[in-house]
Write a protein that holds these residues in place. Sequence first.
Motif, PDB file in Angstrom:
ATOM      1  N   TYR A 105       6.405   3.564  -8.198  1.00 28.03           N
ATOM      2  CA  TYR A 105       6.490   4.880  -9.002  1.00 28.03           C
ATOM      3  C   TYR A 105       5.140   4.945  -9.693  1.00 28.03           C
ATOM      4  N   TYR A 106       4.761   6.053 -10.077  1.00 33.65           N
ATOM      5  CA  TYR A 106       3.543   6.212 -10.626  1.00 33.65           C
ATOM      6  C   TYR A 106       3.609   7.381 -11.798  1.00 33.65           C
ATOM      7  N   ALA A 107       3.042   7.239 -12.835  1.00 38.85           N
ATOM      8  CA  ALA A 107       3.002   8.415 -13.958  1.00 38.85           C
ATOM      9  C   ALA A 107       1.940   9.356 -13.261  1.00 38.85           C
ATOM     10  N   ASP A 108       2.220  10.754 -13.460  1.00 40.84           N
ATOM     11  CA  ASP A 108       1.775  11.909 -13.076  1.00 40.84           C
ATOM     12  C   ASP A 108       0.024  11.625 -13.409  1.00 40.84           C
ATOM     13  N   SER A 109      -0.182  11.415 -14.439  1.00 42.62           N
ATOM     14  CA  SER A 109      -1.460  11.134 -14.942  1.00 42.62           C
ATOM     15  C   SER A 109      -2.395  10.088 -14.056  1.00 42.62           C
ATOM     16  N   VAL A 110      -1.647   9.039 -13.491  1.00 35.30           N
ATOM     17  CA  VAL A 110      -2.548   8.010 -12.733  1.00 35.30           C
ATOM     18  C   VAL A 110      -2.417   8.165 -11.227  1.00 35.30           C
ATOM     19  N   LYS A 111      -1.434   9.270 -10.792  1.00 33.58           N
ATOM     20  CA  LYS A 111      -0.973   9.281  -9.572  1.00 33.58           C
ATOM     21  C   LYS A 111      -2.338   9.604  -8.406  1.00 33.58           C
ATOM     22  N   GLY A 112      -2.555   8.789  -7.471  1.00 33.57           N
ATOM     23  CA  GLY A 112      -3.506   9.136  -6.646  1.00 33.57           C
ATOM     24  C   GLY A 112      -4.615   8.462  -6.841  1.00 33.57           C
ATOM     25  N   ARG A 113      -4.869   7.757  -8.201  1.00 33.60           N
ATOM     26  CA  ARG A 113      -5.935   7.171  -8.647  1.00 33.60           C
ATOM     27  C   ARG A 113      -5.520   5.672  -8.901  1.00 33.60           C
ATOM     28  N   PHE A 114      -4.501   5.276  -9.139  1.00 37.23           N
ATOM     29  CA  PHE A 114      -3.836   3.875  -9.237  1.00 37.23           C
ATOM     30  C   PHE A 114      -3.239   3.367  -8.241  1.00 37.23           C
ATOM     31  N   THR A 115      -3.001   2.392  -7.939  1.00 36.68           N
ATOM     32  CA  THR A 115      -2.293   1.574  -6.827  1.00 36.68           C
ATOM     33  C   THR A 115      -1.734   0.236  -7.270  1.00 36.68           C
ATOM     34  N   ILE A 116      -0.311   0.345  -7.242  1.00 37.82           N
ATOM     35  CA  ILE A 116       0.352  -1.162  -7.836  1.00 37.82           C
ATOM     36  C   ILE A 116       0.709  -1.733  -6.667  1.00 37.82           C
ATOM     37  N   SER A 117       0.436  -3.112  -6.500  1.00 45.74           N
ATOM     38  CA  SER A 117       0.865  -3.787  -5.245  1.00 45.74           C
ATOM     39  C   SER A 117       1.044  -5.249  -5.954  1.00 45.74           C
ATOM     40  N   ARG A 118       1.629  -6.114  -5.001  1.00 44.96           N
ATOM     41  CA  ARG A 118       2.189  -7.503  -5.517  1.00 44.96           C
ATOM     42  C   ARG A 118       1.871  -8.183  -4.063  1.00 44.96           C
ATOM     43  N   ASP A 119       1.951  -9.766  -4.733  1.00 49.94           N
ATOM     44  CA  ASP A 119       1.649 -10.566  -3.683  1.00 49.94           C
ATOM     45  C   ASP A 119       2.729 -11.807  -4.354  1.00 49.94           C
ATOM     46  N   ASN A 120       3.614 -12.078  -3.707  1.00 51.22           N
ATOM     47  CA  ASN A 120       4.803 -12.998  -4.605  1.00 51.22           C
ATOM     48  C   ASN A 120       4.448 -14.346  -4.219  1.00 51.22           C
ATOM     49  N   ALA A 121       3.364 -14.613  -3.335  1.00 49.23           N
ATOM     50  CA  ALA A 121       2.989 -16.164  -2.989  1.00 49.23           C
ATOM     51  C   ALA A 121       1.987 -16.506  -3.920  1.00 49.23           C
ATOM     52  N   GLU A 122       1.278 -15.450  -4.720  1.00 49.47           N
ATOM     53  CA  GLU A 122       0.082 -15.816  -5.513  1.00 49.47           C
ATOM     54  C   GLU A 122       0.217 -15.155  -6.708  1.00 49.47           C
ATOM     55  N   ASN A 123      -0.603 -14.622  -7.597  1.00 50.95           N
ATOM     56  CA  ASN A 123      -0.566 -13.720  -8.722  1.00 50.95           C
ATOM     57  C   ASN A 123       0.388 -12.436  -8.156  1.00 50.95           C
ATOM     58  N   PRO A 124       1.559 -12.458  -8.945  1.00 53.83           N
ATOM     59  CA  PRO A 124       2.668 -11.225  -8.676  1.00 53.83           C
ATOM     60  C   PRO A 124       2.284  -9.899  -8.414  1.00 53.83           C
ATOM     61  N   VAL A 125       1.450  -9.388  -9.337  1.00 56.84           N
ATOM     62  CA  VAL A 125       0.929  -7.994  -9.221  1.00 56.84           C
ATOM     63  C   VAL A 125      -0.485  -7.628  -9.852  1.00 56.84           C
ATOM     64  N   TYR A 126      -0.809  -6.529  -8.942  1.00 64.26           N
ATOM     65  CA  TYR A 126      -2.231  -5.890  -9.258  1.00 64.26           C
ATOM     66  C   TYR A 126      -2.046  -4.497  -9.512  1.00 64.26           C
ATOM     67  N   LEU A 127      -2.769  -4.000 -10.391  1.00 63.42           N
ATOM     68  CA  LEU A 127      -3.077  -2.551 -10.531  1.00 63.42           C
ATOM     69  C   LEU A 127      -4.428  -2.268 -10.018  1.00 63.42           C
ATOM     70  N   GLN A 128      -4.860  -1.498  -9.043  1.00 62.10           N
ATOM     71  CA  GLN A 128      -6.052  -1.032  -8.570  1.00 62.10           C
ATOM     72  C   GLN A 128      -6.403   0.238  -9.300  1.00 62.10           C
ATOM     73  N   MET A 129      -7.461   0.388 -10.121  1.00 59.94           N
ATOM     74  CA  MET A 129      -7.436   1.740 -10.810  1.00 59.94           C
ATOM     75  C   MET A 129      -8.914   2.238 -10.311  1.00 59.94           C
ATOM     76  N   LYS A 130      -8.808   3.512  -9.712  1.00 63.15           N
ATOM     77  CA  LYS A 130     -10.051   4.258  -9.307  1.00 63.15           C
ATOM     78  C   LYS A 130     -10.374   5.364  -9.913  1.00 63.15           C
ATOM     79  N   SER A 131     -11.573   5.970  -9.776  1.00 62.99           N
ATOM     80  CA  SER A 131     -11.756   7.350 -10.631  1.00 62.99           C
ATOM     81  C   SER A 131     -11.490   7.335 -12.046  1.00 62.99           C
ATOM     82  N   LEU A 132     -11.773   6.348 -12.696  1.00 62.55           N
ATOM     83  CA  LEU A 132     -11.122   6.192 -14.148  1.00 62.55           C
ATOM     84  C   LEU A 132     -11.831   7.146 -14.769  1.00 62.55           C
ATOM     85  N   LYS A 133     -10.761   7.560 -15.883  1.00 59.35           N
ATOM     86  CA  LYS A 133     -11.298   8.509 -16.804  1.00 59.35           C
ATOM     87  C   LYS A 133     -11.391   8.171 -18.268  1.00 59.35           C
TER      88      LYS A 133
END
Length: 124
Positions: A59-87
């Motif tokens: 899920y994404y807030a409307d304000s970040v949708k299309g610019r942010f991507t959340i992902s996870r890797d349960n074998a390593e660090n569990p969660v990432y937030l890739q942020m692009k086109s930052l305002k």
Amino acid sequence: QVQLVESGGGLVQAGGSLRLSCAASGRTFSSYAMGWVRQASGKEREFAAAISWGGSTTYYADSVKGRFTISRDNAENPVYLQMKSLKLEDTAVYYCAAREDYRAAVRGSEYDYWGQGTQVTVSS
């Protein structure tokens, strides 16, 4: 008990990118849904993104949708937030959060554990 530590914040120019990471320790992490919540100075905490424990639901807030991507890797660090086109309005402290439920959630009140936060500052 789960401990969360965020990293990856910093100063970036508008239009740039950053990737936040959330390292977890303590109890087994794979069954926890995760989220990122941010708080700008003088404002209330705002939901940014969430991911289910298996990673199939996001899920994404409307304000970040299309610019942010959340992902996870349960074998390593569990969660990432890739942020692009930052305002400029993305400037905030970003908190990693975990909840004892496999389902992603969009309300901060649904999370059980919180990190200390990492500052993201977007400059013009």
